[in-house]
Design a protein around this motif. Structure first.
Motif: not given
Length: 319
Positions: A25-27, A37-46, A48-56
């Motif tokens: 899920l991107f949000h 900012s854009v984040y990607a949240a992965e829903f699997s066994r664990e 996790t959320t990571r930063l994909v894009y940030h507008e300065k």
């Protein structure tokens, strides 16, 4: 209890989101009226959320849009005067986003995709009005080719992509029109004037990609939303079952121009009850011109009640 839904993750202040795969899920998140900012949240066994894009640059607002064919997620960073779009390949969501085109002063653009080509709605080029352009993937602005220009003295309201067609909803002389573009022929193949009483339009939120028919709602301040469908191959506009054309005639509509102090003609939309006429009746005038925004012409039950009670409603389109 078995089978009951359970919360696996809670994400605060989400403004826009799109499922790129079944598990990713991107949000964006809104903070102090800003989304940067854009984040990607992965829903699997664990999870996790990571930063994909940030507008300065704080002048820009970031949101997400999935192309109609679900091939790309677009990350859109927009201000009032220029835009920048990044593409996330939905088949490889962990790859870095790819830039479509660097910001150009005064250039707004939005991106769709079909059959390996980008379709770009943009103000790039002369005249600086909206036009539809096409380009290969991984190309720069010099390779953008125009296939449609918004007609003179028209305002673009919305664009919808179907499997083989693109529909442009326009306001011309304060009336609603639709242009139909064949994407294979790269040419306008039809134009249609929508019912005269309609003042606002709302396309179906997510029409099916592989279709040649578009559903949309038409309304006015005194006419409730009515669903219409347009079949491109049949060139046929149909209305939902149960709609009575007499219903649209109970409140009359007149479009006129009013001369301002400097001589500029301002379009005015007037609603009134047929039996009451336009003389010696109470008048309510609506006008708004800030931030380049149009008047809200969607249905309001209280507006219809005023007309039915003999009031005249006037909407001044200063923009």
């Amino acid at each position: 209890m078995e089978g009951q839904p359970r919360v696996v993750c809670s994400i605060p202040n989400v403004f826009s989101c799109e499922w790129v795969t079944d598990n990713v899920l991107f949000h964006t998140r809104q903070d102090n009226l800003q989304c940067r900012s854009v984040y990607a949240a992965e829903f699997s066994r664990e999870s996790t959320t990571r930063l994909v894009y940030h507008e300065k640059d704080p002048r820009f607002f970031v949101d997400l849009y999935m192309t109609r064919d679900h091939r790309f997620l677009t990350i859109n960073s927009n201000s009032k005067t220029c835009a920048e779009v990044w593409l996330v390949d939905c088949s490889a969501p962990y790859m870095p986003p790819a830039l479509v085109q660097n910001r150009l002063p005064g250039v707004i653009y939005h991106v769709e995709h079909r059959n390996g080509c980008l379709y770009i709605l943009t103000t790039y080029g002369e005249p600086a009005d909206y036009k539809l352009m096409t380009a290969p993937l991984n190309s720069d602005v010099q390779q953008w080719k125009p296939i449609y220009r918004v007609p003179a003295e028209s305002r673009l309201l919305d664009m919808e992509m179907l499997e083989d067609y693109c529909l442009m909803f326009l306001r011309q002389k304060n009336e609603l029109h639709m242009d139909v573009i064949s994407l294979s022929r790269e040419a306008v193949i039809g134009s249609l004037k929508l019912p005269a009483w309609a003042c606002a339009l709302q396309p179906e939120s997510r029409p099916e990609e592989r279709t040649s028919t578009i559903d949309f709602y038409l309304e006015s301040p005194v006419h409730p939303p009515v669903m219409f469908a347009y079949s491109v191959p049949d060139k046929k506009l149909s209305v939902e079952a149960g709609y009575s054309r007499e219903e649209s005639k109970t409140c009359h509509l007149v479009r006129m121009n009013a001369k301002s102090k400097d001589g500029t003609l301002v379009p005015v939309t007037v609603f009134y009850k047929a039996e009451s006429g336009l003389r010696d009746r109470p008048l309510l005038v609506h006008v708004y011109g800030a931030y380049g925004m149009d008047l809200n012409m969607s249905f309001k039950a209280e507006k219809r009640m005023l007309v039915e009670d003999g009031w005249i409603l006037a909407y001044c389109h200063v923009r």
